[in-house]
Design an enzyme around this catalytic site. Structure first.
Site, mmCIF file in Angstrom:
data_model
loop_
_atom_site.group_PDB
_atom_site.id
_atom_site.type_symbol
_atom_site.label_atom_id
_atom_site.label_comp_id
_atom_site.label_asym_id
_atom_site.label_seq_id
_atom_site.Cartn_x
_atom_site.Cartn_y
_atom_site.Cartn_z
ATOM 1 N N ASP A 149 -3.805 -9.728 12.513
ATOM 2 C CA ASP A 149 -3.171 -9.933 11.338
ATOM 3 C C ASP A 149 -2.830 -11.272 10.579
ATOM 4 O OD1 ASP A 149 -1.032 -7.575 9.622
ATOM 5 O OD2 ASP A 149 -0.796 -9.928 9.482
ATOM 6 N N THR A 197 -0.724 7.734 -1.445
ATOM 7 C CA THR A 197 -1.859 7.425 -2.330
ATOM 8 C C THR A 197 -2.849 6.551 -2.108
ATOM 9 O OG1 THR A 197 -0.899 5.689 -3.729
ATOM 10 C CG2 THR A 197 -0.477 8.073 -4.408
ATOM 11 N N ARG A 214 0.865 -1.099 -0.118
ATOM 12 C CA ARG A 214 0.054 0.032 0.038
ATOM 13 C C ARG A 214 0.977 1.341 -0.011
ATOM 14 N NH1 ARG A 214 -4.173 1.539 4.632
ATOM 15 N NH2 ARG A 214 -5.705 2.699 3.494
ATOM 16 N N ASP A 250 0.797 -11.974 10.042
ATOM 17 C CA ASP A 250 1.723 -12.152 11.252
ATOM 18 C C ASP A 250 1.325 -13.529 12.354
ATOM 19 O OD1 ASP A 250 3.313 -10.157 11.042
ATOM 20 O OD2 ASP A 250 1.900 -8.675 12.197
HETATM 21 N N1 URA Z 1 -5.521 -7.766 6.999
HETATM 22 C C1 URA Z 1 -5.302 -8.754 8.092
HETATM 23 O O1 URA Z 1 -4.269 -9.702 8.134
HETATM 24 N N2 URA Z 1 -6.095 -8.510 9.166
HETATM 25 C C2 URA Z 1 -7.265 -7.689 9.126
HETATM 26 O O2 URA Z 1 -7.978 -7.636 10.019
HETATM 27 C C3 URA Z 1 -7.515 -7.019 8.041
HETATM 28 C C4 URA Z 1 -6.336 -7.032 7.126
#
Ligand code: URA
Length: 213
Positions: A204, A112, A108, A207
């Site tokens: 995430d 922008t 990302r 992760d």
């Molecule tokens: N990506 C992720 O890994 N978790 C989220 O909650 C949103 C995007």
């Protein structure tokens, strides 16, 4: 079906719901997360491949000849959106080991907020394949929308998207950009928080899968 995306396919099988609850739990270890994600992905792949055409073939059982159904026509390609998509890929390949695999990496741009491609490797014949794009979290939808636009530019025309979790915001983004692409998911959560995380979500996914936090 959903107002936000008419092509939504919500998998409500008890095994899928149970495994998703295990993935959501804070205390689930990296090893557990990886194993359960692989298992649940196999079940999602089962749904995502439900439409594949069959043709009658002549075979012989140990007892007699018969005409039996076998997959025919278009071949499959799974496309993983890096990096968390790879956690879904493993389960999908358990079910369809002969499928081809593509990878797309997007980051990302903070200025922008657009998704910028940093890696792309696809089979040459992607235009002749049924393409199943995988990413565990359909959150803002930016990555999924950009990845599918890129695949269309490469010639893909039959595309399906598989995720574990999504939210109305992500479904709306996909509906606006790619309304013909079916979305297979295990749950539609409440919404996004100010950081773009799905709530209640599972954190995430990258992760948790790779133990990077
Ligand atoms: N990506 C992720 O890994 N978790 C989220 O909650 C949103 C995007």
């Amino acid at each position: 079906m959903s107002d936000a995306h008419p092509g939504l396919i919500l998998i409500e099988h008890p095994l899928v719901r149970h495994k998703l609850t295990q993935l959501r739990r804070r205390e689930t270890s990296t090893a557990g997360f990886r194993r359960i994600l692989r298992e649940i992905s196999l079940l999602l792949a089962y749904e995502a491949t439900r439409h594949l055409p069959l043709a009658a073939v002549d075979i012989e059982t140990p007892l007699e000849p018969m005409v039996a159904p076998a997959l025919s026509g278009k071949k499959l390609c799974f496309v993983s959106i890096l990096r968390a998509g790879n956690g879904i890929l493993d389960g999908m390949l358990d079910l369809v080991p002969a499928a081809r695999v593509g990878h797309i990496g997007l980051y990302r741009d903070h200025a922008t907020l657009e998704a910028v491609e940093y890696f792309l490797k696809l089979p040459d014949d992607i235009g002749e394949r049924v393409v199943i794009v995988v990413d565990p979290m359909l959150a803002t939808g930016h990555s999924a929308v950009a990845a599918i636009s890129r695949l269309k530019a490469a010639g893909a025309s039959q595309i399906r998207f598989v995720c574990l979790l999504t939210v109305p915001e992500g479904l709306r983004a996909m509906q606006a950009a790619h309304p013909e692409v079916p979305i297979i998911t295990a749950a539609v959560d409440r919404g996004l928080d100010e950081n773009g995380y799905i709530r209640p979500g599972l954190g995430d996914a990258g992760d948790r899968l790779f133990g990077t936090k």
